[in-house]
Design a protein around this motif. Structure first.
Motif, PDB file in Angstrom:
ATOM      1  N   SER A   7       0.569  -0.942   0.161  1.00 14.45           N
ATOM      2  CA  SER A   7      -0.090   0.294  -0.249  1.00 14.45           C
ATOM      3  C   SER A   7       0.637   0.993  -0.324  1.00 14.45           C
ATOM      4  O   SER A   7       1.636   1.128   0.568  1.00 14.45           O
ATOM      5  CB  SER A   7      -0.872   0.007   1.386  1.00 14.45           C
ATOM      6  N   GLY A   8       0.497   2.300   0.133  1.00 13.02           N
ATOM      7  CA  GLY A   8       0.871   3.703  -0.431  1.00 13.02           C
ATOM      8  C   GLY A   8       1.336   4.216  -1.163  1.00 13.02           C
ATOM      9  O   GLY A   8       2.124   5.437  -1.703  1.00 13.02           O
ATOM     10  N   GLY A   9       1.465   3.382  -2.636  1.00 14.20           N
ATOM     11  CA  GLY A   9       1.683   4.178  -3.714  1.00 14.20           C
ATOM     12  C   GLY A   9       0.574   5.386  -3.808  1.00 14.20           C
ATOM     13  O   GLY A   9      -0.588   6.348  -3.450  1.00 14.20           O
ATOM     14  N   GLY A  10       1.121   6.068  -5.455  1.00 15.26           N
ATOM     15  CA  GLY A  10       0.480   7.036  -5.647  1.00 15.26           C
ATOM     16  C   GLY A  10       0.541   8.159  -6.561  1.00 15.26           C
ATOM     17  O   GLY A  10       2.037   7.544  -7.604  1.00 15.26           O
ATOM     18  N   LEU A  11       0.254   9.539  -7.108  1.00 13.77           N
ATOM     19  CA  LEU A  11       0.528  10.712  -7.547  1.00 13.77           C
ATOM     20  C   LEU A  11       1.640  10.931  -6.925  1.00 13.77           C
ATOM     21  O   LEU A  11       1.281  11.671  -5.905  1.00 13.77           O
ATOM     22  CB  LEU A  11      -0.080  10.740  -8.732  1.00 13.77           C
ATOM     23  N   VAL A  12       2.795  11.749  -7.356  1.00 12.08           N
ATOM     24  CA  VAL A  12       3.541  12.688  -6.128  1.00 12.08           C
ATOM     25  C   VAL A  12       4.625  13.567  -7.229  1.00 12.08           C
ATOM     26  O   VAL A  12       5.008  13.086  -8.384  1.00 12.08           O
ATOM     27  CB  VAL A  12       4.732  11.908  -5.107  1.00 12.08           C
ATOM     28  N   GLN A  13       4.341  14.496  -6.983  1.00 10.02           N
ATOM     29  CA  GLN A  13       5.734  15.619  -7.949  1.00 10.02           C
ATOM     30  C   GLN A  13       7.043  15.611  -7.868  1.00 10.02           C
ATOM     31  O   GLN A  13       7.324  14.975  -5.877  1.00 10.02           O
ATOM     32  CB  GLN A  13       5.372  17.351  -7.640  1.00 10.02           C
ATOM     33  N   LYS A  85      12.029  11.697  -8.711  1.00 10.08           N
ATOM     34  CA  LYS A  85      12.441  11.696  -9.731  1.00 10.08           C
ATOM     35  C   LYS A  85      11.016  10.864 -10.935  1.00 10.08           C
ATOM     36  O   LYS A  85      10.631  10.359 -10.908  1.00 10.08           O
ATOM     37  CB  LYS A  85      13.765  11.847 -10.455  1.00 10.08           C
ATOM     38  N   PRO A  86      11.054  11.627 -11.835  1.00  8.94           N
ATOM     39  CA  PRO A  86      10.106  11.528 -12.450  1.00  8.94           C
ATOM     40  C   PRO A  86      10.140   9.292 -13.767  1.00  8.94           C
ATOM     41  O   PRO A  86       9.545   9.026 -13.578  1.00  8.94           O
ATOM     42  CB  PRO A  86       9.899  11.891 -14.179  1.00  8.94           C
ATOM     43  N   GLU A  87      11.869   9.190 -13.734  1.00  5.73           N
ATOM     44  CA  GLU A  87      12.745   8.269 -13.878  1.00  5.73           C
ATOM     45  C   GLU A  87      11.921   7.191 -12.538  1.00  5.73           C
ATOM     46  O   GLU A  87      12.527   6.004 -12.718  1.00  5.73           O
ATOM     47  CB  GLU A  87      13.710   8.784 -13.970  1.00  5.73           C
ATOM     48  N   VAL A 118       3.664   3.472  -7.997  1.00  2.00           N
ATOM     49  CA  VAL A 118       3.872   5.161  -8.481  1.00  2.00           C
ATOM     50  C   VAL A 118       4.066   5.887  -9.356  1.00  2.00           C
ATOM     51  O   VAL A 118       4.911   5.155 -10.697  1.00  2.00           O
ATOM     52  CB  VAL A 118       5.341   4.978  -7.283  1.00  2.00           C
ATOM     53  N   THR A 119       3.827   6.911  -9.671  1.00  2.00           N
ATOM     54  CA  THR A 119       3.546   8.012 -10.583  1.00  2.00           C
ATOM     55  C   THR A 119       4.474   8.755 -10.208  1.00  2.00           C
ATOM     56  O   THR A 119       3.628   9.985  -8.919  1.00  2.00           O
ATOM     57  CB  THR A 119       2.759   8.709 -11.576  1.00  2.00           C
ATOM     58  N   VAL A 120       5.788   9.626 -10.631  1.00  2.00           N
ATOM     59  CA  VAL A 120       6.341  11.332  -9.954  1.00  2.00           C
ATOM     60  C   VAL A 120       6.140  11.897 -11.321  1.00  2.00           C
ATOM     61  O   VAL A 120       6.299  11.688 -12.569  1.00  2.00           O
ATOM     62  CB  VAL A 120       7.613  10.982  -9.919  1.00  2.00           C
ATOM     63  N   SER A 121       5.981  12.701 -11.173  1.00  2.00           N
ATOM     64  CA  SER A 121       5.298  13.456 -12.174  1.00  2.00           C
ATOM     65  C   SER A 121       6.364  15.167 -12.040  1.00  2.00           C
ATOM     66  O   SER A 121       6.577  15.482 -11.034  1.00  2.00           O
ATOM     67  CB  SER A 121       3.452  14.725 -12.134  1.00  2.00           C
ATOM     68  N   SER A 122       6.670  15.879 -13.608  1.00  2.00           N
ATOM     69  CA  SER A 122       7.763  16.586 -13.791  1.00  2.00           C
ATOM     70  C   SER A 122       7.319  17.818 -14.254  1.00  2.00           C
ATOM     71  O   SER A 122       5.825  17.916 -13.366  1.00  2.00           O
ATOM     72  CB  SER A 122       8.235  16.149 -14.664  1.00  2.00           C
TER      73      SER A 122
END
Length: 122
Positions: A7-13, A85-87, A118-122
């Protein structure tokens, strides 16, 4: 047999932080090597970090930014991710094994969770 639930994933900058958790079933959690792997679209599964009674191990790509820890009383392993990081965008999956060594080879781990995005937006 060990069952793992992440658990704990999501979208973050980019530059932000997230903490992943992996709850394990079973009575001998403390004896297991616990690890995190990740897989980005179109890429091979990649070792991230592992932890056992002998210590921790990290992939070079996350060293200094990610911290793996565990709470044996709660049968849970964590992955604190900072300076994202986005990567770092990937599905992160928890894995477990009860043989010696903080292996970075996914074939060494017989038990796997379902993964968390986990998604990291730039």
């Amino acid at each position: 047999q060990v069952q793992l639930v992440e658990s704990g994933g999501g979208l973050v900058q980019a530059g932000g932080s997230l903490r992943l958790s992996c709850a394990a079933s079973g009575r001998t959690f403390s004896s297991y090597v616990m690890a995190w792997f990740r897989q980005a679209p179109g890429k091979e599964r990649e070792f991230v970090a592992a932890i056992s009674y002998i210590g921790t191990r990290y992939a070079n790509s996350v060293k200094g930014r990610f911290t793996i820890s565990r709470d044996n009383a709660l049968s849970t392993v964590y992955l604190q991710m900072s300076s994202l990081k986005p990567e770092d965008t990937a599905v992160y999956t928890c894995a477990a094994k009860n043989s010696f060594g903080n292996s970075g080879t996914y074939g060494d781990y017989p038990y796997w969770g379902q993964g968390t995005q986990v998604t990291v937006s730039s």
